[in-house]
Motif scaffolding. Structure first.
Motif, mmCIF file in Angstrom:
data_model
loop_
_atom_site.group_PDB
_atom_site.id
_atom_site.type_symbol
_atom_site.label_atom_id
_atom_site.label_comp_id
_atom_site.label_asym_id
_atom_site.label_seq_id
_atom_site.Cartn_x
_atom_site.Cartn_y
_atom_site.Cartn_z
ATOM 1 N N THR A 78 1.080 -1.352 -0.037
ATOM 2 C CA THR A 78 -0.155 -0.306 -0.298
ATOM 3 C C THR A 78 0.746 1.367 -0.143
ATOM 4 N N LEU A 79 1.900 0.799 1.260
ATOM 5 C CA LEU A 79 2.997 2.379 0.989
ATOM 6 C C LEU A 79 3.279 2.795 -0.363
ATOM 7 N N ASN A 80 4.331 1.668 -1.106
ATOM 8 C CA ASN A 80 4.469 1.842 -2.620
ATOM 9 C C ASN A 80 3.658 2.279 -3.318
ATOM 10 N N HIS A 81 1.754 1.742 -3.535
ATOM 11 C CA HIS A 81 0.784 2.188 -4.232
ATOM 12 C C HIS A 81 0.854 3.763 -3.962
ATOM 13 N N LEU A 82 1.092 4.194 -2.485
ATOM 14 C CA LEU A 82 0.677 5.958 -2.181
ATOM 15 C C LEU A 82 1.935 6.488 -2.806
ATOM 16 N N ILE A 83 3.284 6.095 -3.011
ATOM 17 C CA ILE A 83 4.235 6.481 -3.482
ATOM 18 C C ILE A 83 4.041 7.082 -5.028
ATOM 19 N N ILE A 84 3.496 6.054 -5.193
ATOM 20 C CA ILE A 84 3.452 6.276 -6.786
ATOM 21 C C ILE A 84 2.464 7.136 -7.615
ATOM 22 N N SER A 85 1.407 7.527 -6.490
ATOM 23 C CA SER A 85 0.090 7.926 -6.477
ATOM 24 C C SER A 85 0.971 9.162 -5.954
ATOM 25 N N LYS A 86 1.467 9.432 -4.945
ATOM 26 C CA LYS A 86 1.955 10.812 -5.396
ATOM 27 C C LYS A 86 3.004 11.675 -7.166
ATOM 28 N N ASP A 87 3.882 10.247 -6.626
ATOM 29 C CA ASP A 87 4.334 10.954 -8.242
ATOM 30 C C ASP A 87 4.069 11.104 -9.094
ATOM 31 N N LEU A 88 2.463 10.513 -9.546
ATOM 32 C CA LEU A 88 1.922 10.427 -10.775
ATOM 33 C C LEU A 88 0.992 12.168 -10.289
ATOM 34 N N LYS A 89 1.367 12.267 -8.796
ATOM 35 C CA LYS A 89 -0.573 13.411 -8.796
ATOM 36 C C LYS A 89 -1.055 13.322 -8.788
ATOM 37 N N TYR A 90 -1.259 11.953 -8.477
ATOM 38 C CA TYR A 90 -2.831 11.756 -8.087
ATOM 39 C C TYR A 90 -3.290 12.029 -6.473
ATOM 40 N N VAL A 91 -2.176 12.467 -5.685
ATOM 41 C CA VAL A 91 -2.040 12.857 -3.892
ATOM 42 C C VAL A 91 -1.623 13.425 -3.998
ATOM 43 N N SER A 92 -1.820 14.926 -3.271
ATOM 44 C CA SER A 92 -1.228 15.455 -2.791
ATOM 45 C C SER A 92 0.052 15.524 -1.997
ATOM 46 N N GLU A 93 1.003 16.655 -1.353
ATOM 47 C CA GLU A 93 1.649 15.500 -0.306
ATOM 48 C C GLU A 93 0.856 16.348 1.163
ATOM 49 N N PRO A 94 0.229 16.695 1.156
ATOM 50 C CA PRO A 94 -0.029 16.569 2.350
ATOM 51 C C PRO A 94 -1.281 15.245 2.379
ATOM 52 N N GLU A 95 -1.848 14.974 1.641
ATOM 53 C CA GLU A 95 -2.522 13.958 1.829
ATOM 54 C C GLU A 95 -1.794 12.358 1.833
ATOM 55 N N TYR A 96 -0.560 12.665 1.082
ATOM 56 C CA TYR A 96 0.648 11.446 1.769
ATOM 57 C C TYR A 96 0.935 10.933 2.621
#
Length: 121
Positions: A78-96
């Motif tokens: 899940t953490l890996n997917h969160l990191i990728i989601s942040k990299d893709l800008k699907y998740v903001s830095e505060p959300e991440y």
């Protein structure tokens, strides 16, 4: 109504709430990711709580600890997917950061429960 032992565990309760957070977070992901990262992160976050619950039904503490290892592995996925989601800008830095903090707490709780079970052998 009967309350099963896993439902009493704070770590399971936190993992359950984390799943809801992930579902809310991914509701904003692009629709073309529905069968991609959206599906993957929902599945892996759900697996954290699922393996905690399943492990509590096992007969030996060693088996219980094994399912906690699987749960921890799902948290890392899940953490890996969160990191990728942040990299893709699907998740903001505060959300991440907020999601990561919750996940780190869950991981610590999983490890502590696993240590407890293994110390009882």
């Amino acid at each position: 109504m009967y309350v099963f032992s896993f439902e009493k565990l704070e770590v399971w309760q936190n993992a359950r709430m984390f799943i809801l957070d992930i579902y809310k977070l991914t509701s904003k992901f692009p629709s073309n990711e529905l069968f991609g990262i959206t599906s993957q992160i929902k599945r892996s976050s759900s697996s954290i709580a699922t393996n905690i619950a399943e492990g509590t039904s096992r007969n030996t503490n060693k088996d219980k600890a094994h399912f906690l290892t699987i749960s921890y592995s799902s948290a890392m996925e899940t953490l890996n997917h969160l990191i990728i989601s942040k990299d893709l800008k699907y998740v903001s830095e505060p959300e991440y950061e907020a999601s990561r903090e919750k996940l780190e707490k869950i991981c610590n709780q999983i490890n502590n429960l696993k240590k407890y079970y293994l110390s009882q052998e």
